[in-house]
Design a protein around this motif. Sequence first.
Motif, short mmCIF file in Angstrom:
data_model
loop_
_atom_site.label_atom_id
_atom_site.label_comp_id
_atom_site.label_asym_id
_atom_site.label_seq_id
_atom_site.Cartn_x
_atom_site.Cartn_y
_atom_site.Cartn_z
N UNK A 261 -3.03 1.84 1.59
CA UNK A 261 -3.01 2.07 0.14
C UNK A 261 -1.58 2.10 -0.38
N UNK A 262 -0.67 2.68 0.38
CA UNK A 262 0.73 2.73 -0.02
C UNK A 262 1.33 1.32 -0.05
N UNK A 263 1.01 0.55 0.97
CA UNK A 263 1.51 -0.83 1.04
C UNK A 263 1.00 -1.65 -0.16
N UNK B 83 2.72 -0.42 -3.45
CA UNK B 83 4.10 -0.89 -3.61
C UNK B 83 4.16 -2.39 -3.92
N UNK B 84 3.28 -3.16 -3.30
CA UNK B 84 3.25 -4.60 -3.58
C UNK B 84 2.92 -4.84 -5.06
N UNK B 85 1.90 -4.17 -5.55
CA UNK B 85 1.51 -4.33 -6.96
C UNK B 85 2.56 -3.74 -7.89
N UNK B 86 3.19 -2.65 -7.48
CA UNK B 86 4.24 -2.03 -8.29
C UNK B 86 5.38 -3.01 -8.53
N UNK B 87 5.80 -3.71 -7.47
CA UNK B 87 6.91 -4.65 -7.59
C UNK B 87 6.50 -5.92 -8.35
N UNK B 88 5.26 -6.35 -8.19
CA UNK B 88 4.80 -7.57 -8.86
C UNK B 88 4.63 -7.39 -10.36
N UNK B 89 4.33 -6.19 -10.80
CA UNK B 89 3.99 -5.95 -12.21
C UNK B 89 5.14 -5.37 -13.03
N UNK B 90 6.38 -5.47 -12.53
CA UNK B 90 7.52 -4.99 -13.31
C UNK B 90 7.57 -5.78 -14.62
#
Length: 171
Positions: A90-92, A95-102
């Motif tokens: 879930x953390x991985x 973080x992937x979605x966090x970086x993609x949606x900046x």
Amino acid sequence: MRSLLLSIICLFFSLLSCNQKKENDVPIQVTVPTKKITESDISKLKFLEYGLDIKTEKAIESWEKYKELEDITAKLKKGDLTFFKDNSEAIKTFLKEFKEKIPDTLNTPSVEARVTALETKLYKLESLANLSTTTKEELSFTIKEFLESLSNLNLQMNKKLEKDSQDSNIQ
């Protein structure tokens, strides 16, 4: 004769001393240090915390993963580490979605660098939260590092939008 008497006395003392057992009735207390972090422990951490400017808050309104990060951080500040416990997939994904949606207005190398630093500290916090050998001091220090990295991300986003605002006023 003398040597025989001396030998018998030595043998006698040897036999008597071998039969004696020394017992220590002192109870041994083993203290297991607790690594439970409380809200008061986290509130004692000293670091400079930057909030978001109004312009930055408007720019990230649609960034759902940032709001989720704020929720995770709010729980962490209360001593709740459940997000970090046995939750690596879930953390991985987070973080992937966090970086993609900046948001595009904030998607610059300086902001991405702060996101990468935040990602590193989040992974470090997750690994220490799951280790049974982690001390309370180590965990507190890692929480402080994570909170500092989030604060630095906030500062960088504020600076980016402030600079954009100054540049648009000059032109």
